[in-house]
Design a protein around this motif. Structure first.
Motif, PDB file in Angstrom:
ATOM      1  N   UNK A   1       0.814  -1.220   0.000  1.00 28.62           N
ATOM      2  CA  UNK A   1       0.000   0.000   0.000  1.00 28.62           C
ATOM      3  C   UNK A   1       0.847   1.270   0.000  1.00 28.62           C
ATOM      4  N   UNK A   2       2.172   1.109   0.075  1.00 34.53           N
ATOM      5  CA  UNK A   2       3.063   2.269   0.073  1.00 34.53           C
ATOM      6  C   UNK A   2       3.017   3.070   1.361  1.00 34.53           C
ATOM      7  N   UNK A   3       2.756   2.406   2.460  1.00 34.32           N
ATOM      8  CA  UNK A   3       2.697   3.078   3.767  1.00 34.32           C
ATOM      9  C   UNK A   3       4.072   2.957   4.429  1.00 34.32           C
ATOM     10  N   UNK A   4       5.005   3.747   3.938  1.00 34.87           N
ATOM     11  CA  UNK A   4       6.396   3.645   4.372  1.00 34.87           C
ATOM     12  C   UNK A   4       6.597   3.902   5.862  1.00 34.87           C
ATOM     13  N   UNK A   5       5.743   4.720   6.465  1.00 32.93           N
ATOM     14  CA  UNK A   5       5.907   5.056   7.873  1.00 32.93           C
ATOM     15  C   UNK A   5       5.071   4.179   8.808  1.00 32.93           C
ATOM     16  N   UNK A   6       4.413   3.159   8.269  1.00 35.41           N
ATOM     17  CA  UNK A   6       3.486   2.362   9.082  1.00 35.41           C
ATOM     18  C   UNK A   6       4.168   1.750  10.309  1.00 35.41           C
ATOM     19  N   UNK A   7       5.306   1.117  10.122  1.00 29.00           N
ATOM     20  CA  UNK A   7       5.981   0.458  11.247  1.00 29.00           C
ATOM     21  C   UNK A   7       6.626   1.459  12.213  1.00 29.00           C
ATOM     22  N   UNK A   8       6.805   2.696  11.788  1.00 28.61           N
ATOM     23  CA  UNK A   8       7.289   3.732  12.701  1.00 28.61           C
ATOM     24  C   UNK A   8       6.162   4.188  13.624  1.00 28.61           C
ATOM     25  N   UNK A   9       4.948   4.225  13.095  1.00 22.23           N
ATOM     26  CA  UNK A   9       3.789   4.674  13.868  1.00 22.23           C
ATOM     27  C   UNK A   9       3.204   3.527  14.687  1.00 22.23           C
ATOM     28  N   UNK A  10       3.022   2.379  14.043  1.00 22.27           N
ATOM     29  CA  UNK A  10       2.422   1.205  14.693  1.00 22.27           C
ATOM     30  C   UNK A  10       3.555   0.273  15.117  1.00 22.27           C
ATOM     31  N   UNK A  11       3.855   0.266  16.392  1.00 18.20           N
ATOM     32  CA  UNK A  11       4.999  -0.507  16.908  1.00 18.20           C
ATOM     33  C   UNK A  11       4.707  -2.000  17.025  1.00 18.20           C
ATOM     34  N   UNK A  12       3.451  -2.375  17.270  1.00 24.22           N
ATOM     35  CA  UNK A  12       3.083  -3.782  17.415  1.00 24.22           C
ATOM     36  C   UNK A  12       1.889  -4.087  16.509  1.00 24.22           C
ATOM     37  N   UNK A  13       2.140  -4.357  15.226  1.00 23.63           N
ATOM     38  CA  UNK A  13       1.028  -4.667  14.324  1.00 23.63           C
ATOM     39  C   UNK A  13       0.267  -5.903  14.803  1.00 23.63           C
ATOM     40  N   UNK A  14      -1.026  -5.889  14.589  1.00 22.70           N
ATOM     41  CA  UNK A  14      -1.874  -7.023  14.978  1.00 22.70           C
ATOM     42  C   UNK A  14      -3.113  -7.013  14.088  1.00 22.70           C
ATOM     43  N   UNK A  15      -3.654  -8.193  13.814  1.00 24.54           N
ATOM     44  CA  UNK A  15      -4.873  -8.335  13.023  1.00 24.54           C
ATOM     45  C   UNK A  15      -5.682  -9.486  13.592  1.00 24.54           C
TER      46      UNK A  15
END
Length: 195
Positions: free
Chosen positions: A111-125
């Motif tokens: 999706x081109x969300x380059x900053x996603x892992x900088x903002x969301x430290x613990x991804x979960x689904x």
């Protein structure tokens, strides 16, 4: 013609009409609280299209937290009833019409969300939560709850207020709490339950 989301209508009127479900038959003079116009949907033949009254979605807030008595339930050890309740709640949440954004990990690279892992430290689904639940990776119910809440809090954190993903995360977090509360109140059953 404007319509309303049946699940939202049930949630808004549950306190005054016991036994209300989205499939319940109502008497002609039944009075219901109706969602504000910006939460209604425009009906077209067989599909629904969101029809907010302004250019952005309404600001919703999911600040409700579990009360101290509920915390005891979450932080106590697993029982058959707690495991069953959490499995039922997870299935209901995953089948909700607004859950589609939360069923799989966010494809931040695609999706081109380059900053996603900088903002969301613990991804979960929710799919990951289901796998962890099936594998028995949660030591107590509070860990399960933390991961489900993290799914929606991550969406709220990354997506600004007014965006569809933020809006749906707020609705899903509220739905999770309400569904859990309903399941918790059910008497313990001895046989297998249908999901």
């Amino acid at each position: 013609m404007l319509g309303v989301d049946a699940e939202l209508l049930v949630q808004m009127n549950k306190g005054t009409l016991s036994g209300l479900t989205k499939h319940a038959k109502l008497h002609k003079k039944t009075r219901l609280r109706i969602p504000p116009e910006d939460l209604r949907f425009e009906r077209h033949a067989t599909s629904f299209r969101a029809a907010p009254s302004s250019s952005h979605l309404p600001v919703l807030s999911a600040q409700r937290m579990f009360n101290p008595a509920d915390e005891v339930w979450w932080h106590g050890p697993w029982t058959d009833q707690k495991l069953q309740s959490c499995q039922v709640v997870l299935r209901k949440v995953m089948r909700h019409r607004y859950s589609s954004d939360f069923l799989e990990p966010v494809d931040h690279e695609g999706l081109g969300l380059d900053d996603y892992l900088e903002v969301v430290k613990q991804p979960m689904d929710l799919g990951t939560v289901a796998k962890k639940m099936d594998a028995g990776e949660y030591g107590f119910p509070g860990q399960f709850r933390a991961d489900v809440v993290r799914v929606f809090e991550n969406a709220k954190l990354y997506n600004p207020v007014g965006e569809r993903e933020h809006h749906n995360a707020v609705l899903m977090l509220d739905m999770f709490e309400e569904t859990w509360r309903e399941e918790k109140e059910r008497p313990e059953t001895t046989g297998r339950r249908r999901f």
